[in-house]
Design a protein around this motif. Structure first.
Motif: not given
Lengths: 246, 400
Positions: A183-204
């Protein structure tokens, strides 16, 4: 591959099955690693206290001290040593619990040696270097827009939760990725954006007990700025969880 | 409470009499009149009276005959019959009572007496009907409860089987996945050695042997599982070595024993100890006893289970002893009763031992507790399978 030469690395193998220990030890030694063996958790912990072990690979169910006990002790006594957990029965330990308790990687028996070796070398790399790998192929793009100020707010509001090696992300119904997805993710906050990629290890998928639905993602890539922010955030909290379960 | 009016049938061939009675009772009840016995018998089929005021002397079918037929009528068992007659000879009265009359009213009578008697009998029928209804609903309730209980019992047995299966499946997954890893890793290793050109034949031969050996280990687990997955009660009866039955059983609990830190000692079982049985069923009994022992001794410091066999007076005895300190007297009596359990709610159904005992007895064996042993010891006794049996040794088990 790893940052150290193989013969500098000491692996502690823990399993009550002598055949498995024998073949794993043979394989690792042939690759140049040094190996110590233990047949249960208690024996392993004694070895761990007196030897400069770089990584532990342990079974869960063993007579005379199981892998869960070992994992807990290892997290308290030697928090820097990665622990790889091998699960064999289907009710030994759930993946999310294992990561939350501090396991750095989890494999179900029977497992593929190549993948185990990859995990081994990844875990022996310090996080800031480990998170420098861009993935080639993305299965799911996750974009989460948050109406909050910054990373610490996202964390206090429990939308995301950071661990040593990944994060938990709260997800709404119907947005679930699959285990193993890149997955590539992008978590947008108003003064900080947090993006990257990773592997899904578990899902609830649905709220079990009081835990929100979501997934656990192991980081594979974070740019250096974000990696620093994550590490800075984690340092004072001294988090044991590799990926938190909520 | 609004109640349906009670019903009275007046049977008299004299209109004057009919009228007097009717006038006295009409406010109280639902009335019908008949002038002949034939008419009366036809009416009762639909009217179903609570009380019949019956004249004796009538042309055609007389009152006595009408009374007899009413008493023979299945629907009218609660209907009261009062003979209304001028003749009041004691002998005739007694005859009337004999054929089923409830009372006598002698003509001429005072309307007050008729009213009073009528009220008494109507009250009586009402109470009797209520009682009958109560009884009927009680019967119904008992029937429903019994059905419910049987259903619950079946569910519990199923749940117990499922729980045992789940536990076993997890144990089996563990038992199989580890040797599978050994095979996978060893095969990969051989491949690597070959690719690297590092062909040391003794090494490869050793690894190859390990693979074969491990395959064997898995296949014995799987074959044991296959036989265990059936309930076994319809299996063929065979002469089976006790040794094999015990070994097959241990496959399923070795994992649990190991994890619980329980030492299992099996005394050597002679090859010629045979019993005539459905082996899977006996395995299930042994597994049940071993599981019970596990639960019972889990909290003890000293944890062991011992299985021993012995040939005694033409029978084969299998004893299962654990490190517990015996079963307390008060519990002993109830031990084999269905649903008796000392485990906490949700942990045991209390069916294991009663089912096991049923299975053992269906094999013409006995299951007992050795109360002379200072530890907890169950003893199974089976007829020696080497001695030819004259009749079919397996009774249809009544255990579910």
């Amino acid at each position: 591959m790893s940052s150290k030469a193989e013969n500098d690395i000491l692996i502690l193998l823990v399993d009550d099955d002598p055949d498995l220990l024998e073949i794993l030890a043979f394989s690792f030694r042939r690759l140049g690693y040094r190996v110590l063996l233990a047949s249960n958790g208690r024996e392993a912990f004694e070895i761990l206290q007196t030897n400069p072990v770089n990584v532990v690979i342990t079974d869960v169910r063993m007579p005379g001290g199981d892998g869960i006990e070992l994992l807990k002790l290892a997290r308290e006594q030697c928090p820097g040593t990665p622990v790889i957990v091998l699960i064999s029965g289907f009710c030994d330990l759930s993946t999310e619990d294992a990561y939350n308790m501090g396991a750095d990687a989890i494999f179900s028996k029977p497992f593929d040696k190549k993948t185990l070796l990859e995990a081994l070398s990844r875990l022996l790399t310090p996080p800031e270097k480990r998170w420098a790998h861009l993935i080639d192929q993305v299965d799911v793009e996750m974009e989460i827009e948050l109406q909050i100020e910054g990373l610490s707010d996202a964390i206090t509001t429990k939308v995301i939760s950071l661990g040593r090696g990944g994060m938990f992300v709260t997800l709404a119904e119907g947005q679930y990725p699959n285990v193993g997805n890149n997955v590539s993710f992008k978590i947008g906050c108003s003064n900080f954006s947090f993006a990257g990629s990773g592997i899904v290890r578990w899902v609830r998928t649905k709220s079990a007990s009081n835990f929100p639905p979501g997934c656990g993602i192991e980081f594979t890539y974070l740019d250096s700025l974000q990696a620093d922010a994550v590490l800075a955030y984690l340092k004072p909290s001294n988090s044991k969880a590799f990926i938190p379960n909520r | 409470m609004t109640e349906e009016k009670q019903r009275i049938l007046i049977v008299d061939d004299e209109p004057r009499n009919q009228r007097i009675i009717s006038e006295t009772l009409e406010d109280l009840v639902d009335l019908k009149t008949a002038s002949t016995g034939e008419e009366a018998l036809e009416l009762i089929e639909t009217f179903n009276p609570d009380l019949i005021l019956l004249d004796i002397m009538m042309p055609g079918i007389d009152g006595l005959e009408v009374c007899k037929r009413i008493r023979a009528h299945p629907e009218l068992s609660l209907t009261k019959v009062i003979f209304v007659s001028g003749k009041a000879m004691l002998e005739q009265k007694l005859k009337g009572y004999e054929i089923g009359a409830d009372d006598y009213l002698t003509k001429p009578f005072m309307p007050e007496e008729l009213l009073a008697k009528t009220k008494v009998f109507l009250r009586l029928t009402r109470v009797e009907k209520e009682l009958k209804e109560l009884n009927r609903s009680l019967d119904q309730t008992v029937k429903e409860r019994t059905e419910q209980l049987l259903k619950t019992e079946a569910k519990l047995i199923n749940a117990a089987k499922l729980a045992a299966l789940g536990e076993m499946a997890s144990g089996v997954a563990h038992e199989i996945n580890t040797p599978l890893s050994v095979i996978g890793l060893t095969a990969e290793q051989i491949q690597e050695l070959i690719e690297d050109g590092f062909v040391n034949l003794p090494d490869i031969a050793k690894m190859n042997a390990k693979i074969s050996e491990t395959v064997q280990r898995i296949s014995s687990i799987v074959s044991g599982l296959r036989s265990f997955s059936r309930d076994g009660s319809n299996d063929c009866v065979e002469i089976a070595p006790v040794k094999h039955i015990v070994e097959d059983t241990l496959v399923f609990c070795r994992e649990k024993l190991k994890n619980s830190g329980i030492e299992m000692n099996v005394n050597p079982i002679p090859d010629n100890f045979n019993i005539r049985c459905q082996p899977v069923q006996i395995s299930q009994v042994l597994l049940n006893l071993i599981n019970n022992s596990c639960d019972a001794i889990l909290h003890l410091k000293d944890r062991w289970i011992e299985i021993a066999t012995e040939k005694k007076d033409g029978s084969i005895q299998i004893s299962i002893t654990d490190s517990g300190s015996g079963i307390p007297g008060p519990i002993l009596d109830k031990l084999f009763q269905p649903f008796f359990t000392t485990k906490e709610v949700g942990k045991g159904t209390g069916l294991g031992l009663s089912i096991s005992k049923g299975i053992v007895e269906s094999h013409r064996g006995q299951m007992t507790i050795d109360s002379t042993c200072k530890n907890t010891r169950f003893i199974l006794n089976f007829p020696d399978g080497n001695v030819p049996s004259t009749n079919n040794p397996i009774k249809k088990p009544n255990a579910p």
